[in-house]
Design an enzyme around this catalytic site. Structure first.
Site, PDB file in Angstrom:
ATOM      1  N   MET A  30      14.147  70.292  17.669  1.00  0.00           N
ATOM      2  CA  MET A  30      14.817  70.543  16.391  1.00  0.00           C
ATOM      3  C   MET A  30      14.022  71.598  15.606  1.00  0.00           C
ATOM      4  O   MET A  30      14.163  71.709  14.391  1.00  0.00           O
ATOM      5  CB  MET A  30      14.964  69.240  15.612  1.00  0.00           C
ATOM      6  CG  MET A  30      15.786  68.211  16.394  1.00  0.00           C
ATOM      7  SD  MET A  30      16.597  66.979  15.366  1.00  0.00           S
ATOM      8  CE  MET A  30      15.199  66.147  14.670  1.00  0.00           C
ATOM      9  N   TYR A  32      10.724  73.932  14.093  1.00  0.00           N
ATOM     10  CA  TYR A  32       9.453  73.777  13.392  1.00  0.00           C
ATOM     11  C   TYR A  32       8.393  73.380  14.419  1.00  0.00           C
ATOM     12  O   TYR A  32       7.757  72.335  14.339  1.00  0.00           O
ATOM     13  CB  TYR A  32       9.543  72.756  12.249  1.00  0.00           C
ATOM     14  CG  TYR A  32       8.627  73.142  11.114  1.00  0.00           C
ATOM     15  CD1 TYR A  32       8.973  74.186  10.247  1.00  0.00           C
ATOM     16  CD2 TYR A  32       7.401  72.529  10.942  1.00  0.00           C
ATOM     17  CE1 TYR A  32       8.115  74.589   9.245  1.00  0.00           C
ATOM     18  CE2 TYR A  32       6.537  72.927   9.939  1.00  0.00           C
ATOM     19  CZ  TYR A  32       6.910  73.955   9.086  1.00  0.00           C
ATOM     20  OH  TYR A  32       6.065  74.363   8.095  1.00  0.00           O
ATOM     21  N   LEU A  33       8.235  74.246  15.381  1.00  0.00           N
ATOM     22  CA  LEU A  33       7.439  73.948  16.570  1.00  0.00           C
ATOM     23  C   LEU A  33       5.976  73.667  16.220  1.00  0.00           C
ATOM     24  O   LEU A  33       5.405  74.297  15.334  1.00  0.00           O
ATOM     25  CB  LEU A  33       7.496  75.129  17.540  1.00  0.00           C
ATOM     26  CG  LEU A  33       8.901  75.549  17.997  1.00  0.00           C
ATOM     27  CD1 LEU A  33       8.807  76.725  18.972  1.00  0.00           C
ATOM     28  CD2 LEU A  33       9.653  74.386  18.640  1.00  0.00           C
ATOM     29  N   HIS A  34       5.420  72.711  16.915  1.00  0.00           N
ATOM     30  CA  HIS A  34       4.000  72.405  16.764  1.00  0.00           C
ATOM     31  C   HIS A  34       3.375  72.361  18.159  1.00  0.00           C
ATOM     32  O   HIS A  34       4.066  72.560  19.165  1.00  0.00           O
ATOM     33  CB  HIS A  34       3.794  71.082  16.014  1.00  0.00           C
ATOM     34  CG  HIS A  34       4.544  69.934  16.610  1.00  0.00           C
ATOM     35  ND1 HIS A  34       4.185  69.347  17.791  1.00  0.00           N
ATOM     36  CD2 HIS A  34       5.667  69.305  16.201  1.00  0.00           C
ATOM     37  CE1 HIS A  34       5.025  68.380  18.072  1.00  0.00           C
ATOM     38  NE2 HIS A  34       5.946  68.336  17.134  1.00  0.00           N
ATOM     39  N   HIS A  37       5.177  70.667  21.035  1.00  0.00           N
ATOM     40  CA  HIS A  37       6.258  71.433  21.671  1.00  0.00           C
ATOM     41  C   HIS A  37       5.681  72.524  22.577  1.00  0.00           C
ATOM     42  O   HIS A  37       6.203  72.784  23.657  1.00  0.00           O
ATOM     43  CB  HIS A  37       7.117  72.133  20.611  1.00  0.00           C
ATOM     44  CG  HIS A  37       7.858  71.199  19.717  1.00  0.00           C
ATOM     45  ND1 HIS A  37       7.704  71.204  18.350  1.00  0.00           N
ATOM     46  CD2 HIS A  37       8.761  70.229  19.996  1.00  0.00           C
ATOM     47  CE1 HIS A  37       8.501  70.284  17.820  1.00  0.00           C
ATOM     48  NE2 HIS A  37       9.139  69.672  18.789  1.00  0.00           N
ATOM     49  N   GLY A 147       8.459  64.672  25.061  1.00  0.00           N
ATOM     50  CA  GLY A 147       7.120  64.185  24.739  1.00  0.00           C
ATOM     51  C   GLY A 147       7.040  62.667  24.818  1.00  0.00           C
ATOM     52  O   GLY A 147       8.006  61.970  24.500  1.00  0.00           O
ATOM     53  N   LYS A 149       5.318  60.908  22.867  1.00  0.00           N
ATOM     54  CA  LYS A 149       5.230  60.366  21.511  1.00  0.00           C
ATOM     55  C   LYS A 149       6.536  59.658  21.145  1.00  0.00           C
ATOM     56  O   LYS A 149       6.527  58.612  20.520  1.00  0.00           O
ATOM     57  CB  LYS A 149       4.934  61.470  20.504  1.00  0.00           C
ATOM     58  CG  LYS A 149       4.762  60.933  19.103  1.00  0.00           C
ATOM     59  CD  LYS A 149       4.037  61.891  18.241  1.00  0.00           C
ATOM     60  CE  LYS A 149       4.858  62.564  17.189  1.00  0.00           C
ATOM     61  NZ  LYS A 149       5.935  61.877  16.571  1.00  0.00           N
ATOM     62  N   VAL A 176       0.297  65.166  22.259  1.00  0.00           N
ATOM     63  CA  VAL A 176      -0.782  66.065  21.841  1.00  0.00           C
ATOM     64  C   VAL A 176      -1.251  65.613  20.465  1.00  0.00           C
ATOM     65  O   VAL A 176      -0.439  65.278  19.595  1.00  0.00           O
ATOM     66  CB  VAL A 176      -0.285  67.524  21.780  1.00  0.00           C
ATOM     67  CG1 VAL A 176      -1.404  68.448  21.323  1.00  0.00           C
ATOM     68  CG2 VAL A 176       0.230  67.953  23.123  1.00  0.00           C
TER      69      VAL A 176
HETATM   70  O1  PAF Z   1      13.164  64.926  19.769  1.00  0.00           O
HETATM   71  C1  PAF Z   1      13.904  65.734  19.186  1.00  0.00           C
HETATM   72  O2  PAF Z   1      13.476  66.730  18.591  1.00  0.00           O
HETATM   73  C2  PAF Z   1      15.402  65.458  19.158  1.00  0.00           C
HETATM   74  O3  PAF Z   1      15.674  64.097  19.113  1.00  0.00           O
HETATM   75  C3  PAF Z   1      16.135  66.116  20.352  1.00  0.00           C
HETATM   76  C4  PAF Z   1      15.661  65.535  21.667  1.00  0.00           C
HETATM   77  C5  PAF Z   1      15.915  67.611  20.338  1.00  0.00           C
HETATM   78  C6  PAF Z   1      17.644  65.854  20.227  1.00  0.00           C
HETATM   79  O4  PAF Z   1      18.171  66.402  19.050  1.00  0.00           O
END
Ligand code: PAF
Length: 282
Positions: A30, A32-34, A37, A147, A149, A176
């Site tokens: 979704m 806002y990568l950290h 990801h 992940g 988590k 992580v």
């Molecule tokens: O874990 C997430 O960021 C969300 O639940 C996903 C898997 C991208 C589905 O919208």
């Protein structure tokens, strides 16, 4: 790296790539990568010819009281990070592209949802399973990376892939952590400074539970008690749950044996954090 915003173009690109024999590693997010990801992207890059990242804040997995509006977003930052991880495609659809009409069919998750986050977020995993079904049909990956988590999410996706016969290999990648032990999450930025200082106690409580188990503790309520005690003493957060289950079935246990998960969720002022530890008991 190419940014693709339409379903049709994404499907065409992937079909072409697969025709040329390319394997596709897929990381759904979704945004806002950290670091968490980025770890998934790195692993996907090592194991596949191509890497696809999707960024889509999926409205149907948020409850009415949840943080859809305040969920952090920064596409330009994500694009730069993806570029530095050698992502080949970012799939970045709008809500209208993904949900042009009211859905006529949606996925209902029937197992593994009555506990942990599923219990407190009715419909959440139906929303996740529905969007992931759509995304799998759009990206058609060889391998999909999730992940650890979000252990309940990984357990649900494992069921989805098996039950709906997706020809996709699920890869679950370890959590992580920051150097102080806090699991990385997009929501960490919403912690108040004092809460951020307290938050490493979540992982500390899980490690304390692990060492009790290593010393021979077999009683689940004793583990829950210890984790709860540490969180209540060391943070101002409000515990949503501290629970112990078998994994991946997520069934309650009378005594600790086999593969288990200790999982917790704690609400701070503007962020609800989750964490877990998986333990193999001989
Ligand atoms: O874990 C997430 O960021 C969300 O639940 C996903 C898997 C991208 C589905 O919208």
């Amino acid at each position: 790296m190419k940014v693709v915003t339409t379903i049709k173009e994404m499907q065409e690109e992937i079909a072409l790539q697969k025709k040329c024999g390319q394997t596709v590693g897929y990381v759904p997010t979704m945004g806002y990568l950290h670091e968490g990801h980025l770890t998934l992207l790195k692993q996907a890059g090592k194991e596949n010819d191509l890497v696809v990242l999707s960024i889509f804040v999926n409205p149907i997995q948020f409850g009415p009281e949840e943080d859809l509006a305040s969920y952090p977003r920064d596409f330009e930052r994500d694009r730069a990070l993806a570029e530095s991880e050698h992502v080949d495609y970012i799939f970045y659809p709008s809500v209208d592209e993904m949900y042009p009409n009211k859905l006529t069919v949606r996925a209902i998750v029937q197992e593994r949802t009555e506990v942990l986050c599923g219990k407190l977020r009715p419909g959440h995993f139906d929303g996740v399973a529905t969007v992931i079904t759509k995304l799998f049909n759009i990206v058609m990956p060889t391998r999909a990376y999730f992940g650890r988590k979000d252990a309940q999410q990984a357990a649900v996706i494992e069921g989805l892939i098996a039950d709906f016969n997706f020809p996709i290999t699920l890869v679950v990648v370890d959590t992580v952590r920051e150097t102080d032990g806090l699991a990385r999450s997009s929501r960490n930025v919403n912690l108040l400074p004092e809460e951020r200082r307290q938050a490493p106690a979540l992982y500390k409580s899980l490690k304390a539970a692990k060492s009790l188990i290593e010393q021979g503790e077999k009683n689940p309520p004793r583990i829950v008690e210890e984790v709860t005690r540490i969180i209540q003493t060391e943070t101002s957060g409000k515990i949503d749950y501290v629970e112990v289950y078998s994994y991946p079935e997520l069934k309650p246990l009378n005594f600790l044996a086999g593969r288990i998960i200790i999982a917790l969720a704690v609400k701070f002022t503007h962020a609800r954090l989750i964490d877990n530890l998986m333990i193999e008991i001989d």
